[in-house]
Design a protein around this motif. Sequence first.
Motif, PDB file in Angstrom:
ATOM      1  N   THR A 188       7.288  54.572  72.595  1.00  0.00           N
ATOM      2  CA  THR A 188       6.063  54.796  72.096  1.00  0.00           C
ATOM      3  C   THR A 188       6.278  56.223  71.219  1.00  0.00           C
ATOM      4  OG1 THR A 188       4.696  53.901  74.017  1.00  0.00           O
ATOM      5  CG2 THR A 188       3.649  55.417  72.490  1.00  0.00           C
ATOM      6  N   ARG A 189       6.817  57.320  71.816  1.00  0.00           N
ATOM      7  CA  ARG A 189       6.962  58.469  71.126  1.00  0.00           C
ATOM      8  C   ARG A 189       8.029  58.213  69.710  1.00  0.00           C
ATOM      9  NH1 ARG A 189       9.322  61.443  75.060  1.00  0.00           N
ATOM     10  NH2 ARG A 189       7.467  62.795  75.319  1.00  0.00           N
ATOM     11  N   PHE A 190       8.850  57.582  69.884  1.00  0.00           N
ATOM     12  CA  PHE A 190       9.824  57.375  68.689  1.00  0.00           C
ATOM     13  C   PHE A 190       9.085  56.514  67.671  1.00  0.00           C
ATOM     14  CE2 PHE A 190      12.877  54.519  66.585  1.00  0.00           C
ATOM     15  CZ  PHE A 190      13.617  55.380  66.048  1.00  0.00           C
ATOM     16  N   LYS A 191       8.355  55.521  67.942  1.00  0.00           N
ATOM     17  CA  LYS A 191       7.512  54.754  67.015  1.00  0.00           C
ATOM     18  C   LYS A 191       6.567  55.487  66.523  1.00  0.00           C
ATOM     19  CE  LYS A 191       8.275  50.152  69.056  1.00  0.00           C
ATOM     20  NZ  LYS A 191       7.611  49.246  69.804  1.00  0.00           N
ATOM     21  N   ILE A 192       6.020  56.540  67.170  1.00  0.00           N
ATOM     22  CA  ILE A 192       4.772  57.203  66.592  1.00  0.00           C
ATOM     23  C   ILE A 192       5.414  58.255  65.546  1.00  0.00           C
ATOM     24  CG2 ILE A 192       3.252  59.113  67.114  1.00  0.00           C
ATOM     25  CD1 ILE A 192       2.495  57.757  69.723  1.00  0.00           C
ATOM     26  N   VAL A 193       6.453  58.900  66.168  1.00  0.00           N
ATOM     27  CA  VAL A 193       7.300  59.921  65.096  1.00  0.00           C
ATOM     28  C   VAL A 193       7.721  59.323  63.888  1.00  0.00           C
ATOM     29  CG1 VAL A 193       9.207  61.241  64.970  1.00  0.00           C
ATOM     30  CG2 VAL A 193       7.563  61.459  67.025  1.00  0.00           C
ATOM     31  N   LEU A 212       4.777  58.662  61.581  1.00  0.00           N
ATOM     32  CA  LEU A 212       4.402  59.858  61.011  1.00  0.00           C
ATOM     33  C   LEU A 212       5.046  60.244  59.927  1.00  0.00           C
ATOM     34  CD1 LEU A 212       2.799  61.939  63.756  1.00  0.00           C
ATOM     35  CD2 LEU A 212       1.681  61.145  61.857  1.00  0.00           C
ATOM     36  N   ILE A 213       6.458  60.197  60.243  1.00  0.00           N
ATOM     37  CA  ILE A 213       7.419  60.626  59.203  1.00  0.00           C
ATOM     38  C   ILE A 213       7.355  60.056  58.034  1.00  0.00           C
ATOM     39  CG2 ILE A 213       9.965  60.980  58.603  1.00  0.00           C
ATOM     40  CD1 ILE A 213      10.306  61.967  61.536  1.00  0.00           C
ATOM     41  N   PHE A 214       7.313  58.432  58.119  1.00  0.00           N
ATOM     42  CA  PHE A 214       7.127  57.687  56.950  1.00  0.00           C
ATOM     43  C   PHE A 214       5.868  58.263  56.130  1.00  0.00           C
ATOM     44  CE2 PHE A 214       5.237  53.952  55.296  1.00  0.00           C
ATOM     45  CZ  PHE A 214       5.988  53.572  54.354  1.00  0.00           C
ATOM     46  N   LEU A 215       4.640  58.469  56.843  1.00  0.00           N
ATOM     47  CA  LEU A 215       3.476  58.794  56.138  1.00  0.00           C
ATOM     48  C   LEU A 215       3.462  60.058  55.539  1.00  0.00           C
ATOM     49  CD1 LEU A 215       0.808  57.034  58.618  1.00  0.00           C
ATOM     50  CD2 LEU A 215       1.616  56.261  56.490  1.00  0.00           C
ATOM     51  N   ILE A 253       9.681  75.612  65.056  1.00  0.00           N
ATOM     52  CA  ILE A 253       9.197  74.795  65.864  1.00  0.00           C
ATOM     53  C   ILE A 253       8.009  74.692  65.952  1.00  0.00           C
ATOM     54  CG2 ILE A 253       9.315  73.928  68.268  1.00  0.00           C
ATOM     55  CD1 ILE A 253      11.795  75.559  68.987  1.00  0.00           C
ATOM     56  N   TYR A 254       7.521  73.289  65.640  1.00  0.00           N
ATOM     57  CA  TYR A 254       6.197  72.687  65.420  1.00  0.00           C
ATOM     58  C   TYR A 254       5.801  71.824  66.116  1.00  0.00           C
ATOM     59  CZ  TYR A 254       6.596  74.905  60.904  1.00  0.00           C
ATOM     60  OH  TYR A 254       6.845  75.933  59.840  1.00  0.00           O
ATOM     61  N   ASN A 255       4.492  71.771  66.680  1.00  0.00           N
ATOM     62  CA  ASN A 255       3.932  70.715  67.618  1.00  0.00           C
ATOM     63  C   ASN A 255       3.689  69.600  66.732  1.00  0.00           C
ATOM     64  OD1 ASN A 255       1.082  69.401  68.461  1.00  0.00           O
ATOM     65  ND2 ASN A 255       2.243  70.020  70.239  1.00  0.00           N
ATOM     66  N   LEU A 256       3.940  68.291  67.044  1.00  0.00           N
ATOM     67  CA  LEU A 256       3.776  67.130  66.254  1.00  0.00           C
ATOM     68  C   LEU A 256       2.424  66.948  65.640  1.00  0.00           C
ATOM     69  CD1 LEU A 256       5.308  64.613  65.397  1.00  0.00           C
ATOM     70  CD2 LEU A 256       4.386  63.440  67.412  1.00  0.00           C
ATOM     71  N   SER A 257       1.453  67.366  66.190  1.00  0.00           N
ATOM     72  CA  SER A 257      -0.127  67.232  65.721  1.00  0.00           C
ATOM     73  C   SER A 257       0.003  67.914  64.232  1.00  0.00           C
ATOM     74  CB  SER A 257      -1.262  68.187  66.679  1.00  0.00           C
ATOM     75  OG  SER A 257      -0.785  69.436  66.864  1.00  0.00           O
ATOM     76  N   TYR A 258       1.060  68.856  64.082  1.00  0.00           N
ATOM     77  CA  TYR A 258       1.094  69.801  62.786  1.00  0.00           C
ATOM     78  C   TYR A 258       0.977  68.662  61.700  1.00  0.00           C
ATOM     79  CZ  TYR A 258       3.325  72.580  59.102  1.00  0.00           C
ATOM     80  OH  TYR A 258       3.896  73.324  57.952  1.00  0.00           O
ATOM     81  N   LEU A 259       1.678  67.363  61.894  1.00  0.00           N
ATOM     82  CA  LEU A 259       1.759  66.450  60.905  1.00  0.00           C
ATOM     83  C   LEU A 259       0.539  65.609  60.718  1.00  0.00           C
ATOM     84  CD1 LEU A 259       5.164  64.861  61.441  1.00  0.00           C
ATOM     85  CD2 LEU A 259       4.647  66.912  59.577  1.00  0.00           C
ATOM     86  N   VAL A 260      -0.513  65.909  61.676  1.00  0.00           N
ATOM     87  CA  VAL A 260      -2.124  65.181  61.443  1.00  0.00           C
ATOM     88  C   VAL A 260      -3.000  66.407  61.423  1.00  0.00           C
ATOM     89  CG1 VAL A 260      -3.270  63.298  62.565  1.00  0.00           C
ATOM     90  CG2 VAL A 260      -1.051  63.252  63.019  1.00  0.00           C
ATOM     91  N   PRO A 261      -2.981  67.051  60.424  1.00  0.00           N
ATOM     92  CA  PRO A 261      -3.906  68.213  60.391  1.00  0.00           C
ATOM     93  C   PRO A 261      -5.337  67.575  60.424  1.00  0.00           C
ATOM     94  CG  PRO A 261      -2.972  67.925  58.305  1.00  0.00           C
ATOM     95  CD  PRO A 261      -2.229  66.852  59.283  1.00  0.00           C
ATOM     96  N   GLN A 262      -6.300  68.628  60.679  1.00  0.00           N
ATOM     97  CA  GLN A 262      -7.603  68.433  60.448  1.00  0.00           C
ATOM     98  C   GLN A 262      -7.816  68.469  58.936  1.00  0.00           C
ATOM     99  OE1 GLN A 262      -9.814  71.270  62.444  1.00  0.00           O
ATOM    100  NE2 GLN A 262      -9.412  70.459  64.605  1.00  0.00           N
ATOM    101  N   LYS A 263      -8.971  67.539  58.508  1.00  0.00           N
ATOM    102  CA  LYS A 263      -9.368  67.518  57.301  1.00  0.00           C
ATOM    103  C   LYS A 263      -9.761  68.879  56.382  1.00  0.00           C
ATOM    104  CE  LYS A 263     -10.783  62.614  56.807  1.00  0.00           C
ATOM    105  NZ  LYS A 263     -12.186  61.799  56.719  1.00  0.00           N
ATOM    106  N   ARG A 264     -10.672  69.509  57.455  1.00  0.00           N
ATOM    107  CA  ARG A 264     -11.094  70.721  56.922  1.00  0.00           C
ATOM    108  C   ARG A 264      -9.969  71.842  56.507  1.00  0.00           C
ATOM    109  NH1 ARG A 264     -16.378  72.185  58.007  1.00  0.00           N
ATOM    110  NH2 ARG A 264     -16.139  74.220  58.556  1.00  0.00           N
ATOM    111  N   PHE A 265      -8.790  71.693  57.191  1.00  0.00           N
ATOM    112  CA  PHE A 265      -7.696  72.578  57.006  1.00  0.00           C
ATOM    113  C   PHE A 265      -7.121  72.092  55.567  1.00  0.00           C
ATOM    114  CE2 PHE A 265      -3.029  72.987  56.832  1.00  0.00           C
ATOM    115  CZ  PHE A 265      -3.009  74.403  56.892  1.00  0.00           C
ATOM    116  N   ILE A 266      -6.829  70.757  55.257  1.00  0.00           N
ATOM    117  CA  ILE A 266      -6.427  70.390  54.242  1.00  0.00           C
ATOM    118  C   ILE A 266      -7.473  70.774  52.890  1.00  0.00           C
ATOM    119  CG2 ILE A 266      -5.671  68.283  52.627  1.00  0.00           C
ATOM    120  CD1 ILE A 266      -3.700  69.231  54.964  1.00  0.00           C
TER     121      ILE A 266
END
Length: 360
Positions: free
Chosen positions: A103-108, A111-114, A167-180
């Motif tokens: 599950t972790r591998f597929k999510i990562v 996410l990397i693809f996107l 080093i970043y938390n994986l949520s770094y790749l799913v930022p909040q809309k407001r931040f973007i």
Amino acid sequence: MKNISFYLIINKLYVMTFYKYVKYIKEQVLDTQWFKKAYKEKKVSIKYLSNNYFKTIFSNNHFKYENTKYCFYKLLLIKFDYKESLEKNNHLKLLNINIVNETRFKIVKLLIFLQKKFLDTNYFFNMKIIDREDFINIYIKKYNSYLDKSILSKVLNNTYFLFNKSIYNLSYLVPQKRFIYSIYIKDIINTNSNSLKGDEDISDLLYKKYQIKLSRRVICSIRNSYLIPKIRITKFNEDIECIDSFSNKRVLNKKNISLLPNNLEGVYELSSNKIETYPFLTTKIVYIGSSKNIKKRLKTYTEKYAHTKEIQNFIKNGDNIYFRVAKSLEYRLFERKIIDNFIYLHGSLPKLNTQRVLLL
């Protein structure tokens, strides 16, 4: 779609730290007598989700992204194959590790693809806004596997990766809309500062330039949340010189440096012909520094050595480098203000700076 009994997933495995999870795999499985016996009798075999991995633990990160590629720590890619139940239901431990690792591998991987364009450039304008529900739907369709918001959140919040020497938390790749959106708003303000009269103008330009439709109220709320002023910052403080006090830009060579006054205290800036990409904005600036004798400092850049390896290697490339200076008796404080402002606008230090200025 293959049904997976949810109760088999040990949720605590998802929230374990990297070190605890690795320790769990070793102590509860790999180093046990029951596993060694089952492996010897060929009741269990080990496969890997990817052949691209690293073996040495050097930091608290599950995977790293370098040179447009990613790789996991080896034990996080383990997949146990078994054809029958094992004594004391030990096969359930293998199943749970399989589920968590896959599950972790597929999510990562997804996410990397996107977010690959962002990861390859480290430029937030290439960051895709990802809705978590949409991500789950894409995941299920792509992998024909189970995923829900709870599991996704656990993986995002408890997985870490190495990227650009940090080093970043994986949520770094799913930022909040407001931040973007805050980054786009900064860009509008800094490229249209002379014509903006208020948030209504920002709203219009956001739609024209990026097809992002935000109301004046939402823009005002985002600005307040991220401390973004209505106009471009030109002064760093009421009691300190502003950026307009810099001299005109000149090519970095001995002749131009010789025109500077002796013992000039202040801040200097280096730039190049090439546009550098930073997380939030692009610019030609590559270094910001200060000295109690700028003339003497800049002379070192035209000789065989420079005071940092980063600058020395950059100068060796042979491209034209430009400089400009600003006189300041409080040059260390002025340098810190400029660098802090640069980070605020661009999202990171200038390319050749290695650390922020710390005042004693």
